[in-house]
Design an enzyme around this catalytic site. Structure first.
Site, PDB file in Angstrom:
ATOM      1  N   ASP A 172       0.833  -1.192   0.000  1.00 61.31           N
ATOM      2  CA  ASP A 172       0.000   0.000   0.000  1.00 61.31           C
ATOM      3  C   ASP A 172       0.875   1.253   0.000  1.00 61.31           C
ATOM      4  O   ASP A 172       0.790   2.105  -0.874  1.00 61.31           O
ATOM      5  CB  ASP A 172      -0.889  -0.080   1.252  1.00 61.31           C
ATOM      6  CG  ASP A 172      -1.670   1.173   1.571  1.00 61.31           C
ATOM      7  OD1 ASP A 172      -1.391   2.231   1.015  1.00 61.31           O
ATOM      8  OD2 ASP A 172      -2.578   1.088   2.411  1.00 61.31           O
ATOM      9  N   ASP A 179       1.659  -7.491   0.231  1.00 64.97           N
ATOM     10  CA  ASP A 179       0.607  -8.508   0.149  1.00 64.97           C
ATOM     11  C   ASP A 179       0.279  -8.742  -1.321  1.00 64.97           C
ATOM     12  O   ASP A 179       0.674  -7.969  -2.193  1.00 64.97           O
ATOM     13  CB  ASP A 179      -0.636  -8.113   0.954  1.00 64.97           C
ATOM     14  CG  ASP A 179      -1.242  -6.792   0.514  1.00 64.97           C
ATOM     15  OD1 ASP A 179      -1.703  -6.698  -0.645  1.00 64.97           O
ATOM     16  OD2 ASP A 179      -1.266  -5.849   1.329  1.00 64.97           O
TER      17      ASP A 179
END
Length: 198
Positions: A172, A179
């Site tokens: 992010d 991830d």
């Protein structure tokens, strides 16, 4: 099919982006889905209010999408007043790639000939072309007749320097763990930026 098109268009917010339902907040994921659906249905164009009271403003949409790229970080945020998130490299960048095809045809449908284009959009394009370290004269030579309406260099810099984890994968933003979700959408956004612009 007209009911579907009218429903999607009715999800456009006062900001120009698209929400998940009428009168909800504009969000990057919903905007991408709505823009892609309207493009596939051949309805990604400006429209006056019809008998159902539904209208759609492509200029406002492009302005909202353009304002989601933050100038300091270079990445996209998903909503107004939110932080940059690597996954929006695709959700916002992909929506821009689809909607940019409409940027040349923003004349109002009422026949006045006046542009409904967001005034911010014109200034943004001028400043991006003047300050961009990349050669924009080749924009559109990949088969697309238009350049992307965001700063590709800044987005690439964010993905490669901030979202990329040194041991592999993408995330992010710095301080967040990598991830699969963010790896997928950072790479997808990078691909849109690198293959739609030149």
């Amino acid at each position: 099919m007209f009911e579907l098109i009218n429903f999607v268009k009715s999800c456009q917010t006062y900001e120009g982006g698209m929400g998940g339902e009428p009168f909800s907040e504009a969000h990057g994921g919903y905007t991408f889905c709505a823009v892609a659906a309207l493009k596939l249905l051949g309805s990604l164009t400006n429209s006056n209010r019809n008998s159902d009271g539904v209208s759609f403003d492509v200029g406002a949409l492009l302005g909202w999408l353009g304002r989601r790229q933050l100038s300091y970080e270079g990445g996209f945020s998903g909503r107004s007043n939110k932080l940059v998130d690597g996954c929006y490299s695709f959700w916002q960048g992909g929506a821009v790639a689809i909607a940019s095809s409409c940027a040349e045809n923003l004349a109002s449908v009422d026949g006045s000939g006046e542009s409904e284009e967001d005034p911010w959009l014109e200034r943004y394009q001028q400043s991006t072309n003047a300050n961009s370290p990349v050669d924009t004269s080749t924009a559109g030579t990949n088969g697309l007749p238009f350049p992307l309406l965001y700063d590709v260099f800044l987005l690439e810099r964010y993905i490669l320097l901030c979202a990329q984890e040194v041991t592999g994968g993408l995330r992010d933003k710095p301080s967040k763990p990598r991830d699969f979700y963010h790896t997928c959408y950072n790479l997808s956004g990078l691909s849109v930026a690198q293959h739609c612009y030149f």
